[in-house]
Write a protein that holds these residues in place. Structure first.
Motif, PDB file in Angstrom:
ATOM      1  N   ALA A 105      27.284  46.143  42.337  1.00  0.00           N
ATOM      2  CA  ALA A 105      28.724  45.964  42.533  1.00  0.00           C
ATOM      3  C   ALA A 105      29.397  47.194  43.127  1.00  0.00           C
ATOM      4  CB  ALA A 105      29.385  45.636  41.198  1.00  0.00           C
ATOM      5  N   PHE A 106      28.708  48.338  43.097  1.00  0.00           N
ATOM      6  CA  PHE A 106      29.310  49.558  43.597  1.00  0.00           C
ATOM      7  C   PHE A 106      28.654  50.013  44.903  1.00  0.00           C
ATOM      8  CE2 PHE A 106      30.273  49.173  39.245  1.00  0.00           C
ATOM      9  CZ  PHE A 106      31.514  49.746  39.065  1.00  0.00           C
ATOM     10  N   GLY A 107      27.849  49.130  45.501  1.00  0.00           N
ATOM     11  CA  GLY A 107      27.191  49.461  46.750  1.00  0.00           C
ATOM     12  C   GLY A 107      27.911  48.836  47.934  1.00  0.00           C
ATOM     13  N   ASP A 108      27.186  48.678  49.020  1.00  0.00           N
ATOM     14  CA  ASP A 108      27.784  48.129  50.231  1.00  0.00           C
ATOM     15  C   ASP A 108      28.076  46.641  50.107  1.00  0.00           C
ATOM     16  OD1 ASP A 108      27.670  50.599  51.427  1.00  0.00           O
ATOM     17  OD2 ASP A 108      25.649  50.272  52.221  1.00  0.00           O
ATOM     18  N   SER A 109      27.280  45.953  49.339  1.00  0.00           N
ATOM     19  CA  SER A 109      27.477  44.514  49.201  1.00  0.00           C
ATOM     20  C   SER A 109      26.968  44.054  47.849  1.00  0.00           C
ATOM     21  CB  SER A 109      26.736  43.758  50.310  1.00  0.00           C
ATOM     22  OG  SER A 109      25.347  43.981  50.204  1.00  0.00           O
ATOM     23  N   CYS A 110      27.383  42.871  47.467  1.00  0.00           N
ATOM     24  CA  CYS A 110      26.955  42.294  46.201  1.00  0.00           C
ATOM     25  C   CYS A 110      26.254  40.976  46.518  1.00  0.00           C
ATOM     26  CB  CYS A 110      28.168  42.051  45.310  1.00  0.00           C
ATOM     27  SG  CYS A 110      27.742  41.654  43.619  1.00  0.00           S
ATOM     28  N   PRO A 111      24.939  40.910  46.367  1.00  0.00           N
ATOM     29  CA  PRO A 111      24.192  39.693  46.716  1.00  0.00           C
ATOM     30  C   PRO A 111      24.744  38.466  46.005  1.00  0.00           C
ATOM     31  CG  PRO A 111      22.700  41.502  46.235  1.00  0.00           C
ATOM     32  CD  PRO A 111      24.075  41.972  45.838  1.00  0.00           C
ATOM     33  N   PRO A 112      24.724  37.315  46.653  1.00  0.00           N
ATOM     34  CA  PRO A 112      25.271  36.082  46.056  1.00  0.00           C
ATOM     35  C   PRO A 112      24.620  35.694  44.737  1.00  0.00           C
ATOM     36  CG  PRO A 112      24.878  35.809  48.406  1.00  0.00           C
ATOM     37  CD  PRO A 112      24.248  37.112  48.032  1.00  0.00           C
ATOM     38  N   ASP A 113      23.354  36.088  44.555  1.00  0.00           N
ATOM     39  CA  ASP A 113      22.667  35.734  43.321  1.00  0.00           C
ATOM     40  C   ASP A 113      22.704  36.849  42.276  1.00  0.00           C
ATOM     41  OD1 ASP A 113      21.113  37.485  44.746  1.00  0.00           O
ATOM     42  OD2 ASP A 113      19.205  36.472  44.313  1.00  0.00           O
ATOM     43  N   SER A 114      23.523  37.864  42.493  1.00  0.00           N
ATOM     44  CA  SER A 114      23.630  38.962  41.536  1.00  0.00           C
ATOM     45  C   SER A 114      24.396  38.499  40.305  1.00  0.00           C
ATOM     46  CB  SER A 114      24.345  40.161  42.159  1.00  0.00           C
ATOM     47  OG  SER A 114      25.690  39.827  42.444  1.00  0.00           O
ATOM     48  N   PRO A 115      24.177  39.142  39.165  1.00  0.00           N
ATOM     49  CA  PRO A 115      24.868  38.736  37.928  1.00  0.00           C
ATOM     50  C   PRO A 115      26.383  38.708  38.069  1.00  0.00           C
ATOM     51  CG  PRO A 115      23.103  40.271  37.429  1.00  0.00           C
ATOM     52  CD  PRO A 115      23.223  40.244  38.920  1.00  0.00           C
ATOM     53  N   CYS A 116      26.948  39.720  38.731  1.00  0.00           N
ATOM     54  CA  CYS A 116      28.411  39.753  38.827  1.00  0.00           C
ATOM     55  C   CYS A 116      28.935  38.689  39.777  1.00  0.00           C
ATOM     56  CB  CYS A 116      28.892  41.136  39.250  1.00  0.00           C
ATOM     57  SG  CYS A 116      28.203  41.728  40.802  1.00  0.00           S
ATOM     58  N   LYS A 164      33.485  47.240  43.598  1.00  0.00           N
ATOM     59  CA  LYS A 164      33.720  46.736  44.956  1.00  0.00           C
ATOM     60  C   LYS A 164      33.978  45.236  44.943  1.00  0.00           C
ATOM     61  CE  LYS A 164      31.847  47.367  49.624  1.00  0.00           C
ATOM     62  NZ  LYS A 164      32.816  48.437  49.979  1.00  0.00           N
ATOM     63  N   LEU A 165      33.297  44.550  44.050  1.00  0.00           N
ATOM     64  CA  LEU A 165      33.452  43.101  43.967  1.00  0.00           C
ATOM     65  C   LEU A 165      34.872  42.716  43.548  1.00  0.00           C
ATOM     66  CD1 LEU A 165      31.964  40.342  44.100  1.00  0.00           C
ATOM     67  CD2 LEU A 165      31.632  40.561  41.646  1.00  0.00           C
ATOM     68  N   VAL A 166      35.387  43.342  42.496  1.00  0.00           N
ATOM     69  CA  VAL A 166      36.740  43.039  42.027  1.00  0.00           C
ATOM     70  C   VAL A 166      37.768  43.451  43.071  1.00  0.00           C
ATOM     71  CG1 VAL A 166      38.473  43.613  40.277  1.00  0.00           C
ATOM     72  CG2 VAL A 166      36.106  43.203  39.599  1.00  0.00           C
ATOM     73  N   GLN A 167      37.532  44.559  43.729  1.00  0.00           N
ATOM     74  CA  GLN A 167      38.454  44.999  44.768  1.00  0.00           C
ATOM     75  C   GLN A 167      38.501  43.994  45.911  1.00  0.00           C
ATOM     76  OE1 GLN A 167      37.433  48.996  45.937  1.00  0.00           O
ATOM     77  NE2 GLN A 167      38.094  49.890  43.986  1.00  0.00           N
ATOM     78  N   GLN A 168      37.347  43.529  46.338  1.00  0.00           N
ATOM     79  CA  GLN A 168      37.301  42.566  47.433  1.00  0.00           C
ATOM     80  C   GLN A 168      37.861  41.212  47.022  1.00  0.00           C
ATOM     81  OE1 GLN A 168      33.127  42.653  48.455  1.00  0.00           O
ATOM     82  NE2 GLN A 168      33.411  44.288  49.976  1.00  0.00           N
ATOM     83  N   GLU A 169      37.625  40.853  45.759  1.00  0.00           N
ATOM     84  CA  GLU A 169      38.036  39.534  45.278  1.00  0.00           C
ATOM     85  C   GLU A 169      39.539  39.443  45.049  1.00  0.00           C
ATOM     86  OE1 GLU A 169      37.216  35.579  44.150  1.00  0.00           O
ATOM     87  OE2 GLU A 169      35.830  37.078  44.945  1.00  0.00           O
ATOM     88  N   LYS A 170      40.136  40.534  44.541  1.00  0.00           N
ATOM     89  CA  LYS A 170      41.532  40.451  44.117  1.00  0.00           C
ATOM     90  C   LYS A 170      42.438  41.558  44.648  1.00  0.00           C
ATOM     91  CE  LYS A 170      42.495  36.873  41.525  1.00  0.00           C
ATOM     92  NZ  LYS A 170      43.657  35.987  41.826  1.00  0.00           N
ATOM     93  N   LEU A 171      42.012  42.803  44.500  1.00  0.00           N
ATOM     94  CA  LEU A 171      42.923  43.921  44.733  1.00  0.00           C
ATOM     95  C   LEU A 171      43.194  44.199  46.211  1.00  0.00           C
ATOM     96  CD1 LEU A 171      41.565  46.357  41.990  1.00  0.00           C
ATOM     97  CD2 LEU A 171      43.557  44.853  41.861  1.00  0.00           C
ATOM     98  N   ALA A 172      42.185  44.121  47.027  1.00  0.00           N
ATOM     99  CA  ALA A 172      42.356  44.435  48.448  1.00  0.00           C
ATOM    100  C   ALA A 172      43.163  43.393  49.231  1.00  0.00           C
ATOM    101  CB  ALA A 172      40.990  44.652  49.110  1.00  0.00           C
ATOM    102  N   PRO A 173      42.934  42.092  49.022  1.00  0.00           N
ATOM    103  CA  PRO A 173      43.656  41.103  49.829  1.00  0.00           C
ATOM    104  C   PRO A 173      45.178  41.170  49.684  1.00  0.00           C
ATOM    105  CG  PRO A 173      41.776  40.099  48.749  1.00  0.00           C
ATOM    106  CD  PRO A 173      41.941  41.454  48.151  1.00  0.00           C
ATOM    107  N   GLN A 174      45.671  41.356  48.448  1.00  0.00           N
ATOM    108  CA  GLN A 174      47.120  41.406  48.216  1.00  0.00           C
ATOM    109  C   GLN A 174      47.445  42.491  47.189  1.00  0.00           C
ATOM    110  OE1 GLN A 174      47.600  37.163  47.170  1.00  0.00           O
ATOM    111  NE2 GLN A 174      48.915  36.983  48.981  1.00  0.00           N
ATOM    112  N   PRO A 175      47.371  43.735  47.586  1.00  0.00           N
ATOM    113  CA  PRO A 175      47.616  44.831  46.632  1.00  0.00           C
ATOM    114  C   PRO A 175      49.023  44.807  46.046  1.00  0.00           C
ATOM    115  CG  PRO A 175      47.527  45.644  48.895  1.00  0.00           C
ATOM    116  CD  PRO A 175      47.040  44.236  48.924  1.00  0.00           C
ATOM    117  N   GLU A 176      49.981  44.276  46.785  1.00  0.00           N
ATOM    118  CA  GLU A 176      51.360  44.233  46.293  1.00  0.00           C
ATOM    119  C   GLU A 176      51.499  43.363  45.044  1.00  0.00           C
ATOM    120  OE1 GLU A 176      50.823  41.082  49.458  1.00  0.00           O
ATOM    121  OE2 GLU A 176      50.355  43.210  49.230  1.00  0.00           O
ATOM    122  N   ASN A 177      50.547  42.474  44.803  1.00  0.00           N
ATOM    123  CA  ASN A 177      50.581  41.638  43.603  1.00  0.00           C
ATOM    124  C   ASN A 177      50.051  42.369  42.374  1.00  0.00           C
ATOM    125  OD1 ASN A 177      51.608  39.521  45.086  1.00  0.00           O
ATOM    126  ND2 ASN A 177      49.630  38.535  45.390  1.00  0.00           N
TER     127      ASN A 177
END
Length: 231
Positions: A105-116, A164-177
């Motif tokens: 989750a803290f690398g360049d990508s998070c594989p689709p089959d990863s636990p997170c 990185k996963l949480v940032q991509q999923e929620k925080l980065a798209p709409q930080p103002e929220n």
């Protein structure tokens, strides 16, 4: 430790009260032996009563402080229970920790089959972040302090928001929220560094992937600086 301090204060107060009672008795005997005037005796007794009142007030204040500390401790227990009992929080925490152990989750990508990637969905992430947004409001209103929550909640918070996963999923798209999350991260890092004097490495969950790096455009950077200034 606090109970021991309270017992010591109670014993001290009892000793003082007994000492005052003995002094009053001795004064009465001295008056009988040396025929002191009633006015002199009244002044002495009044002074001793004032001393007793001061001791009583001191004990009452200490008891009030102890009660506040107990109430805050109870509130912290309830806060922890609220975190644990919020649907998905423990699952998300466990998944993120597993992925951190695998440097996923803290690398360049998070594989689709990863636990997170399997465990994380937008609702779960939103619930997790909402809990800490509520905590930020409690901090702003003085209900809790960073000193109270740091040891118990800091890792849980930074594990998620610096993922990185949480940032991509929620925080980065709409930080103002998520203004409260950005402000909480900034103030919490300041507390750890300037108040608690905790040295967090750049590769730890506390420093890796800071939220300010999500603000890419000039408008977003200006907005972030405004949030931090107002926090």
């Amino acid at each position: 430790m606090k109970k021991q301090h309270f017992k010591h204060r109670a014993v001290l107060a009892l000793i003082i009260v007994i000492a005052i009672a003995l002094v009053i008795t001795v004064i009465s005997l001295v008056q009988a032996l040396f025929d002191l005037s009633s006015d002199t005796l009244a002044v002495i007794v009044s002074a001793l009563e004032s001393m007793g009142l001061i001791v009583s007030l001191f004990i009452a204040i200490q008891q009030l402080d102890d009660s506040k500390e107990i109430a805050r401790a109870d509130f912290l227990v309830e806060l922890n229970s609220a975190f644990i009992n919020t649907p998905g929080n423990l699952e998300l925490y466990t998944a993120l920790q597993n992925c951190r152990d695998e440097r996923c989750a803290f690398g360049d990508s998070c594989p689709p089959d990863s636990p997170c990637a399997i465990a994380v969905d937008k609702v779960t992430v939103s619930n997790y972040l909402t809990f800490f947004e509520t905590m930020y409001l409690l901090l702003c209103n003085g209900v809790i302090t960073f000193e109270m929550i740091d040891d118990l909640f800091a890792y849980r918070f930074f594990l998620a928001v610096h993922s990185k996963l949480v940032q991509q999923e929620k925080l980065a798209p709409q930080p103002e929220n998520f203004k409260n999350i950005f402000c909480l991260e900034h103030k919490w890092l300041q507390y750890r560094e300037k108040v608690a004097h905790k040295v967090d490495t750049e590769t730890s969950v506390y420093r890796k992937l800071p939220l300010k790096d999500l603000m890419k455009t000039d408008e977003q950077i200006k907005l972030y600086e405004q949030w931090i200034k107002e926090a």
